[in-house]
Design a protein around this motif. Structure first.
Motif, PDB file in Angstrom:
ATOM      1  N   SER A  67      -6.368   0.236   5.707  1.00 40.05           N
ATOM      2  CA  SER A  67      -5.517   1.183   4.974  1.00 40.05           C
ATOM      3  C   SER A  67      -5.870   1.186   3.495  1.00 40.05           C
ATOM      4  CB  SER A  67      -4.044   0.820   5.170  1.00 40.05           C
ATOM      5  OG  SER A  67      -3.675   0.939   6.517  1.00 40.05           O
ATOM      6  N   MET A  68      -6.084  -0.006   2.944  1.00 42.70           N
ATOM      7  CA  MET A  68      -6.442  -0.114   1.528  1.00 42.70           C
ATOM      8  C   MET A  68      -7.774   0.585   1.262  1.00 42.70           C
ATOM      9  SD  MET A  68      -6.870  -3.634  -0.669  1.00 42.70           S
ATOM     10  CE  MET A  68      -8.335  -4.121   0.246  1.00 42.70           C
ATOM     11  N   MET A  79      -7.327   4.329   1.452  1.00 39.94           N
ATOM     12  CA  MET A  79      -6.572   4.779   0.295  1.00 39.94           C
ATOM     13  C   MET A  79      -7.530   5.013  -0.887  1.00 39.94           C
ATOM     14  SD  MET A  79      -3.158   2.807  -1.113  1.00 39.94           S
ATOM     15  CE  MET A  79      -4.034   1.293  -1.292  1.00 39.94           C
ATOM     16  N   PHE A  87      -0.473   0.446   4.222  1.00 40.18           N
ATOM     17  CA  PHE A  87      -0.796  -0.815   3.558  1.00 40.18           C
ATOM     18  C   PHE A  87       0.484  -1.600   3.272  1.00 40.18           C
ATOM     19  CE2 PHE A  87      -1.566  -3.202  -0.429  1.00 40.18           C
ATOM     20  CZ  PHE A  87      -2.480  -4.116   0.069  1.00 40.18           C
ATOM     21  N   PHE A  88       1.510  -0.927   2.760  1.00 39.34           N
ATOM     22  CA  PHE A  88       2.778  -1.608   2.481  1.00 39.34           C
ATOM     23  C   PHE A  88       3.474  -2.048   3.777  1.00 39.34           C
ATOM     24  CE2 PHE A  88       2.264   0.578  -1.653  1.00 39.34           C
ATOM     25  CZ  PHE A  88       2.203  -0.567  -2.435  1.00 39.34           C
ATOM     26  N   GLN A 112      -4.036   9.607   0.873  1.00 38.56           N
ATOM     27  CA  GLN A 112      -3.883   8.375   0.106  1.00 38.56           C
ATOM     28  C   GLN A 112      -2.452   7.841   0.186  1.00 38.56           C
ATOM     29  OE1 GLN A 112      -5.442   9.944  -3.614  1.00 38.56           O
ATOM     30  NE2 GLN A 112      -7.209   8.572  -3.461  1.00 38.56           N
ATOM     31  N   LEU A 113      -1.475   8.728   0.138  1.00 40.60           N
ATOM     32  CA  LEU A 113      -0.072   8.309   0.256  1.00 40.60           C
ATOM     33  C   LEU A 113       0.222   7.742   1.646  1.00 40.60           C
ATOM     34  CD1 LEU A 113       1.736  11.199  -1.648  1.00 40.60           C
ATOM     35  CD2 LEU A 113       1.476   8.808  -2.386  1.00 40.60           C
ATOM     36  N   GLU A 114      -0.325   8.378   2.661  1.00 36.60           N
ATOM     37  CA  GLU A 114      -0.137   7.899   4.027  1.00 36.60           C
ATOM     38  C   GLU A 114      -0.757   6.506   4.196  1.00 36.60           C
ATOM     39  OE1 GLU A 114      -0.689   9.708   8.460  1.00 36.60           O
ATOM     40  OE2 GLU A 114      -2.365   9.984   7.063  1.00 36.60           O
ATOM     41  N   GLU A 115      -1.954   6.328   3.667  1.00 35.14           N
ATOM     42  CA  GLU A 115      -2.621   5.026   3.759  1.00 35.14           C
ATOM     43  C   GLU A 115      -1.889   3.970   2.938  1.00 35.14           C
ATOM     44  OE1 GLU A 115      -4.817   4.330   5.932  1.00 35.14           O
ATOM     45  OE2 GLU A 115      -5.368   6.357   6.528  1.00 35.14           O
ATOM     46  N   ALA A 116      -1.346   4.351   1.795  1.00 31.69           N
ATOM     47  CA  ALA A 116      -0.558   3.417   0.982  1.00 31.69           C
ATOM     48  C   ALA A 116       0.673   2.956   1.755  1.00 31.69           C
ATOM     49  CB  ALA A 116      -0.146   4.054  -0.341  1.00 31.69           C
ATOM     50  N   ALA A 117       1.317   3.872   2.450  1.00 32.67           N
ATOM     51  CA  ALA A 117       2.484   3.507   3.264  1.00 32.67           C
ATOM     52  C   ALA A 117       2.090   2.515   4.356  1.00 32.67           C
ATOM     53  CB  ALA A 117       3.109   4.759   3.878  1.00 32.67           C
TER      54      ALA A 117
END
Length: 117
Positions: free
Chosen positions: A91-92, A95, A13-14, A6-11
């Protein structure tokens, strides 16, 4: 492991938001278009196999990257925007636990079964 993904996907997404800000589009385009890739789920009205195929093509990050890089190469911001929307949306979704789909049905993904307790 789930939190790490989830952290990797959040990165990622940002990253899509950051790269979007490098383009010459009004900010609201990102907000309006970020859910557009989910229109690919309409393939499920036909059957699970068509639905999964449509969904997976639109939600595959390699497809998004190809659009973005093609846009860079051709100096075409619309292609870049398309790639960033596809990439950011995928990515979202990941996540939140929505992965690429198997032919068995919408809830069967490469990240596990959606709704499984």
């Amino acid at each position: 492991m789930k939190i790490l993904i989830q952290l990797e996907e959040a990165a990622m997404f940002f990253l899509s938001i950051y790269l979007f800000n490098q383009l010459h589009f009004a900010w609201w385009w990102f907000a309006v278009l970020i859910l557009a890739p989910d229109l690919s789920m309409m393939g499920y009205f036909i059957n699970d196999k068509v639905g999964a195929t449509c969904y997976n093509i639109v939600h595959h990050k390699a497809v998004a990257i190809i659009f973005y890089i093609t846009g860079l190469y051709l100096h075409n911001e619309t292609l870049q925007l398309t790639g960033l929307i596809l990439f950011g949306h995928s990515s979202m979704d990941r996540m939140m636990g929505y992965g690429l789909k198997y032919f068995e049905g919408f809830k069967f993904t490469h990240l596990g079964i959606i709704g499984k307790k």
